[in-house]
Design an enzyme around this catalytic site. Structure first.
Site, mmCIF file in Angstrom:
data_model
loop_
_atom_site.group_PDB
_atom_site.id
_atom_site.type_symbol
_atom_site.label_atom_id
_atom_site.label_comp_id
_atom_site.label_asym_id
_atom_site.label_seq_id
_atom_site.Cartn_x
_atom_site.Cartn_y
_atom_site.Cartn_z
ATOM 1 N N ASP A 122 123.536 33.853 43.093
ATOM 2 C CA ASP A 122 122.611 32.889 42.507
ATOM 3 C C ASP A 122 121.237 32.914 43.166
ATOM 4 O O ASP A 122 120.209 32.920 42.484
ATOM 5 C CB ASP A 122 123.173 31.465 42.627
ATOM 6 C CG ASP A 122 124.184 31.145 41.535
ATOM 7 O OD1 ASP A 122 124.294 31.922 40.580
ATOM 8 O OD2 ASP A 122 124.864 30.109 41.646
ATOM 9 N N LYS B 89 115.690 21.978 19.224
ATOM 10 C CA LYS B 89 116.356 22.120 17.933
ATOM 11 C C LYS B 89 115.438 21.731 16.779
ATOM 12 O O LYS B 89 115.854 21.761 15.621
ATOM 13 C CB LYS B 89 117.622 21.266 17.899
ATOM 14 C CG LYS B 89 118.679 21.705 18.901
ATOM 15 C CD LYS B 89 119.915 20.824 18.823
ATOM 16 C CE LYS B 89 120.967 21.276 19.841
ATOM 17 N NZ LYS B 89 122.176 20.402 19.803
ATOM 18 N N ARG C 118 121.634 32.972 28.032
ATOM 19 C CA ARG C 118 122.260 34.262 27.734
ATOM 20 C C ARG C 118 121.312 35.096 26.878
ATOM 21 O O ARG C 118 120.505 34.558 26.112
ATOM 22 C CB ARG C 118 123.571 34.051 26.970
ATOM 23 C CG ARG C 118 124.718 33.573 27.832
ATOM 24 C CD ARG C 118 126.042 33.826 27.128
ATOM 25 N NE ARG C 118 127.051 32.860 27.522
ATOM 26 C CZ ARG C 118 128.315 32.877 27.088
ATOM 27 N NH1 ARG C 118 128.692 33.816 26.232
ATOM 28 N NH2 ARG C 118 129.169 31.973 27.491
ATOM 29 N N HIS D 102 129.971 33.585 36.718
ATOM 30 C CA HIS D 102 129.354 32.828 37.798
ATOM 31 C C HIS D 102 129.071 33.789 38.960
ATOM 32 O O HIS D 102 129.485 34.950 38.936
ATOM 33 C CB HIS D 102 130.254 31.677 38.253
ATOM 34 C CG HIS D 102 130.252 30.503 37.324
ATOM 35 N ND1 HIS D 102 129.146 29.706 37.146
ATOM 36 C CD2 HIS D 102 131.218 30.004 36.506
ATOM 37 C CE1 HIS D 102 129.428 28.758 36.281
ATOM 38 N NE2 HIS D 102 130.676 28.918 35.863
ATOM 39 N N ARG E 230 115.522 19.680 28.068
ATOM 40 C CA ARG E 230 116.000 19.520 26.687
ATOM 41 C C ARG E 230 116.762 18.207 26.539
ATOM 42 O O ARG E 230 117.777 18.123 25.887
ATOM 43 C CB ARG E 230 116.890 20.698 26.316
ATOM 44 C CG ARG E 230 116.138 22.029 26.234
ATOM 45 C CD ARG E 230 117.073 23.197 26.231
ATOM 46 N NE ARG E 230 117.710 23.378 27.526
ATOM 47 C CZ ARG E 230 118.943 23.844 27.680
ATOM 48 N NH1 ARG E 230 119.677 24.157 26.653
ATOM 49 N NH2 ARG E 230 119.449 23.994 28.897
#
Length: 372
Positions: free
Chosen positions: A159, A65, A88, A129, A39
């Site tokens: 992770d 966008k 999210r 995290h 992006r």
């Protein structure tokens, strides 16, 4: 050798950090064509020229966008077998790129979602995290020395082990299902779930009464003196993993551990005295002298190597476990196959947006409209 086992698969990766790129790296290492959607320039820790997590795939910059950028992602995803994203919950839906939209475009699409807490639940929208996710799953509680505070294992457990690798497994399972049935689906990979899953054996030991809630007091968490690390006379470290009777007997032979104390291997009340004796013993020689003393004994004793030592160790050199690629020392793809190759590590290529978009079927006008 046959082509890599995932050759022919196309995966779209929405750029992120940590577990998402690790999943993308694994799929690319094993032959999938992974197209990373960036992006624009993102703040963060990564240098694409030096980051193994970004290796072996090309990327294209799209502005999510704009309607044109969104339409381009939909068009690319329509030709893909899978997509991975790590936003999210709800972000992709707000962009118009949620699973309902993309699966309507491409019913065979496997839509992989990487989050810390999962797509639902009371904490799904909270930030976090690795340390937070493994804390909530109970995993962090088990990590640390006796009497000390919980210690995060870098970010290996949340992770990567319980995140990116879990997502890669879920993607492959769903891709197999899609090949059999023609139906795609959503893969909801959460680091809290994954880190809990990695503790399955410990939960089993606990149910059997073989694991204490007190960290640093158990067989595999540094509580047992025959499964621990010890400082050597030159300030380096040795790792001891002599659990089984034959390995423990070999440890005793090399170190001359005679007497009734050493016959009480699994008597936890004897462990403090054993540890004190082993601590003093290993301080009497430098690390490499101990390595030589244990060579060929099957006592399960190895040196604790630093990064450069690990890269130079004969075993790792023989298997090319760690190798330099474009001046970057990094792990080789794993696992390995008897009839297939993996993809030799190659750092992220210089972005060639127009070229990649043209290969994906975009016309010159389409590419110009995207600003490339």
């Amino acid at each position: 050798m046959a082509p890599p086992p995932l050759a022919g698969l196309r995966i779209v990766e929405l750029a992120g950090i940590g577990p998402g790129p690790f999943c993308g790296m694994m799929l690319a290492d094993h032959g999938a064509e992974v197209i990373r959607i960036d992006r624009g320039v993102q703040p963060g820790f990564s240098d694409p020229a030096k980051d193994p997590l970004l290796r072996s795939r090309r990327s294209v910059s799209l502005d999510l966008k704009t309607p044109q950028g969104i339409a381009a992602v939909r068009r690319i995803a329509a030709s893909a077998d899978g997509l991975i994203e790590g936003f999210r919950p709800g972000v992709m839906e707000r962009l118009g790129l949620g699973p309902d939209v993309l699966l309507a475009d491409n019913p065979r699409l496997v839509y992989g979602r990487m989050t810390g807490w999962g797509q639902d639940g009371p904490m799904a929208q909270q930030p976090g995290h690795d340390i937070n996710y493994i804390a909530l799953s109970g995993t962090l509680h088990a990590l640390g020395q006796a009497g000390g505070k919980p210690m995060p294992p870098i970010n290996m457990v949340g992770d990567f082990g319980g995140g990116g690798m879990l997502l890669a497994f879920g993607m492959l399972a769903a891709l197999l299902h899609a090949q059999r049935t023609g139906k795609g689906q959503v893969v909801d990979a959460a680091m809290t779930d994954g880190s809990a899953l990695l503790m399955s054996m410990i939960w089993g030991f606990r149910a059997m009464g073989r694991w204490s809630d007190a960290r640093g007091t158990n067989l595999l968490d540094g509580g047992a003196p025959f499964y621990d690390t010890y400082a050597t006379g030159d300030g380096r470290w040795i790792a001891v993993g002599a659990i089984e009777p034959a390995f423990y007997a070999a440890l005793r032979r090399v170190l001359g551990l005679d007497g009734p104390l050493w016959d009480r291997q699994f008597d936890a009340s004897a462990w403090p005295a054993m540890r004190a004796a082993l601590t003093a013993c290993f301080l009497t020689r430098p690390r490499d002298a101990w390595v030589a003393a244990f060579d060929g004994t099957e006592a399960c004793v190895t040196p604790v190597l630093d990064y450069d030592e690990a890269a130079a160790h004969p075993h790792n050199v023989d298997r090319a476990t760690l190798a330099g690629t474009a001046g970057v020392l990094q792990p080789a793809p794993a696992p390995r196959y008897s009839a297939s190759t993996t993809v030799p590590p190659a750092m992220a290529t210089t972005r060639t947006d127009a070229t990649l978009l043209a290969e994906l079927g975009f016309s010159a006008g389409d590419i110009a409209a995207l600003g490339h």
